[in-house]
Scaffold this motif. Structure first.
Motif, PDB file in Angstrom:
ATOM      1  N   ASP A  64       0.857  -1.185   0.000  1.00  0.00           N
ATOM      2  CA  ASP A  64       0.000   0.000   0.000  1.00  0.00           C
ATOM      3  C   ASP A  64       0.897   1.241   0.000  1.00  0.00           C
ATOM      4  OD1 ASP A  64      -1.763   2.079   0.428  1.00  0.00           O
ATOM      5  OD2 ASP A  64      -2.872   1.072   2.018  1.00  0.00           O
ATOM      6  N   ALA A  66      -0.314   4.347  -1.074  1.00  0.00           N
ATOM      7  CA  ALA A  66      -1.206   5.486  -1.328  1.00  0.00           C
ATOM      8  C   ALA A  66      -0.630   6.787  -0.781  1.00  0.00           C
ATOM      9  CB  ALA A  66      -2.579   5.206  -0.727  1.00  0.00           C
ATOM     10  N   ASP A  67      -0.016   6.725   0.403  1.00  0.00           N
ATOM     11  CA  ASP A  67       0.563   7.915   1.019  1.00  0.00           C
ATOM     12  C   ASP A  67       2.078   7.807   1.141  1.00  0.00           C
ATOM     13  OD1 ASP A  67      -1.967   9.214   1.458  1.00  0.00           O
ATOM     14  OD2 ASP A  67      -2.325   7.754   3.059  1.00  0.00           O
ATOM     15  N   GLY A  90      -0.165  -1.218  -9.969  1.00  0.00           N
ATOM     16  CA  GLY A  90       0.652  -0.025  -9.893  1.00  0.00           C
ATOM     17  C   GLY A  90       1.264   0.340 -11.231  1.00  0.00           C
ATOM     18  N   SER A 124       7.967   5.236  -8.957  1.00  0.00           N
ATOM     19  CA  SER A 124       6.531   5.460  -9.010  1.00  0.00           C
ATOM     20  C   SER A 124       6.295   6.925  -9.329  1.00  0.00           C
ATOM     21  CB  SER A 124       5.883   5.119  -7.663  1.00  0.00           C
ATOM     22  OG  SER A 124       6.073   3.757  -7.336  1.00  0.00           O
ATOM     23  N   PRO A 127       3.829  11.171  -5.422  1.00  0.00           N
ATOM     24  CA  PRO A 127       2.751  10.847  -4.483  1.00  0.00           C
ATOM     25  C   PRO A 127       1.443  11.514  -4.871  1.00  0.00           C
ATOM     26  CG  PRO A 127       4.771  11.325  -3.297  1.00  0.00           C
ATOM     27  CD  PRO A 127       5.045  11.641  -4.746  1.00  0.00           C
ATOM     28  N   HIS A 128       0.361  10.780  -4.644  1.00  0.00           N
ATOM     29  CA  HIS A 128      -1.001  11.211  -4.950  1.00  0.00           C
ATOM     30  C   HIS A 128      -1.261  11.218  -6.464  1.00  0.00           C
ATOM     31  CE1 HIS A 128      -0.940  12.246  -0.756  1.00  0.00           C
ATOM     32  NE2 HIS A 128      -0.062  13.207  -0.943  1.00  0.00           N
ATOM     33  N   HIS A 130       0.075   8.358  -8.196  1.00  0.00           N
ATOM     34  CA  HIS A 130       0.249   6.958  -8.578  1.00  0.00           C
ATOM     35  C   HIS A 130      -0.833   6.090  -7.959  1.00  0.00           C
ATOM     36  CE1 HIS A 130       3.132   7.206  -4.965  1.00  0.00           C
ATOM     37  NE2 HIS A 130       2.103   6.494  -4.546  1.00  0.00           N
ATOM     38  N   PRO A 132      -2.605   3.210  -5.708  1.00  0.00           N
ATOM     39  CA  PRO A 132      -2.352   2.974  -4.283  1.00  0.00           C
ATOM     40  C   PRO A 132      -1.605   1.681  -3.976  1.00  0.00           C
ATOM     41  CG  PRO A 132      -4.650   2.553  -4.822  1.00  0.00           C
ATOM     42  CD  PRO A 132      -4.048   3.152  -6.037  1.00  0.00           C
ATOM     43  N   ILE A 133      -1.619   0.713  -4.884  1.00  0.00           N
ATOM     44  CA  ILE A 133      -0.982  -0.580  -4.636  1.00  0.00           C
ATOM     45  C   ILE A 133       0.121  -0.808  -5.660  1.00  0.00           C
ATOM     46  CG2 ILE A 133      -1.324  -3.075  -4.479  1.00  0.00           C
ATOM     47  CD1 ILE A 133      -2.723  -1.511  -2.261  1.00  0.00           C
TER      48      ILE A 133
END
Length: 242
Positions: A64, A66-67, A90, A124, A127-128, A130, A132-133
């Motif tokens: 995870d 996500a953050d 992902g 990736s 953040p925010h 991409h 969440p998994i």
């Protein structure tokens, strides 16, 4: 202790393929990759450096992110091999020194040939931005001697051939040829890589090449391969002669 002999006799160190089937279950060891990703390294490992031309396997996730920053692997070089990026969830942004910049998504083949030399990064999206998994595997293929100095290149194949059986089995051919279906990815040595999905209760066989070595990696779910339960994130080395 160092060997100071200036003209040592050659020593046979093993590493030859077995002549018949084996069932060697390999559990991954946790390794930090880049700034924030932990992977299960399955090849190379003590006693098993390669499976055919496949010389490296890292399995990761599902994580995870996500953050979290997700995968952040800074630029680094490769020579003499190919990298195979394979995702179940992902996305990974690939950049390299031959000018490639492309996002690899689930069940798309990202294939980089380093040849005489290439540098690349894997990350990736920010953040925010991409998924969440993050869940996938990276594999390396050792190039044969007459192709080690080939020109570096990157291939992206969003559509790959599939084979299916009427008993709940489906396979995507990532590299090489399986059951008459051939991946568009460039292969410099005879091999096969496939992503196999089986419905619950499936009991199936796939055609194999007797002279090949084989191994099975469990990405998710539960499976029994040649009578051996295969836990998620582990690799079952099956030997050759099958």
């Amino acid at each position: 202790m160092s060997n100071l002999d200036l003209k040592p006799a050659p020593t046979e160190c093993g590493g030859t393929a077995p002549t018949g089937p084996v069932r060697d279950l390999i559990e991954g060891r946790e390794v930090s990759l880049g700034e924030s990703t932990l992977v299960r390294r399955l090849l190379p490992t003590l006693g098993r450096r390669m499976v055919g031309a496949w010389c490296f396997v890292d399995n990761y996730g599902p994580d995870d992110i996500a953050d979290e920053p997700g995968m952040q692997v800074p630029p680094h070089p490769h020579i003499g091999l190919q990298t195979v990026s394979w995702l179940h969830a992902g996305e990974v942004l690939h950049r390299d020194s031959v000018g490639s910049m492309l996002t690899v998504r689930p069940r798309e083949l990202g294939l980089m040939t380093s040849g005489r030399g290439i540098a690349h990064s894997e990350e990736s999206p920010r953040p925010h931005a991409h998924a969440p998994i993050l869940h996938g595997t990276q594999l390396w293929v050792a190039l044969p001697g007459d192709h080690r100095d080939t020109a570096p290149a990157f291939e992206h194949h969003p559509v790959l051939p599939e084979i299916s059986g009427g008993n709940g089995l489906r396979a995507t051919v990532i590299l090489g040829t399986l059951d008459g279906a051939t991946s568009p990815g460039t292969a410099y040595t005879p091999l096969v890589g496939a992503d196999i999905t089986a419905a619950a209760g499936t009991d199936a066989r796939l055609p194999v090449e007797e002279e090949f070595e084989y191994a099975a990696l469990a990405m998710s779910g539960e499976a029994v391969v040649d009578g051996v339960p295969l836990p998620v994130g582990s690799l079952l080395y099956l030997g050759g002669g099958r």
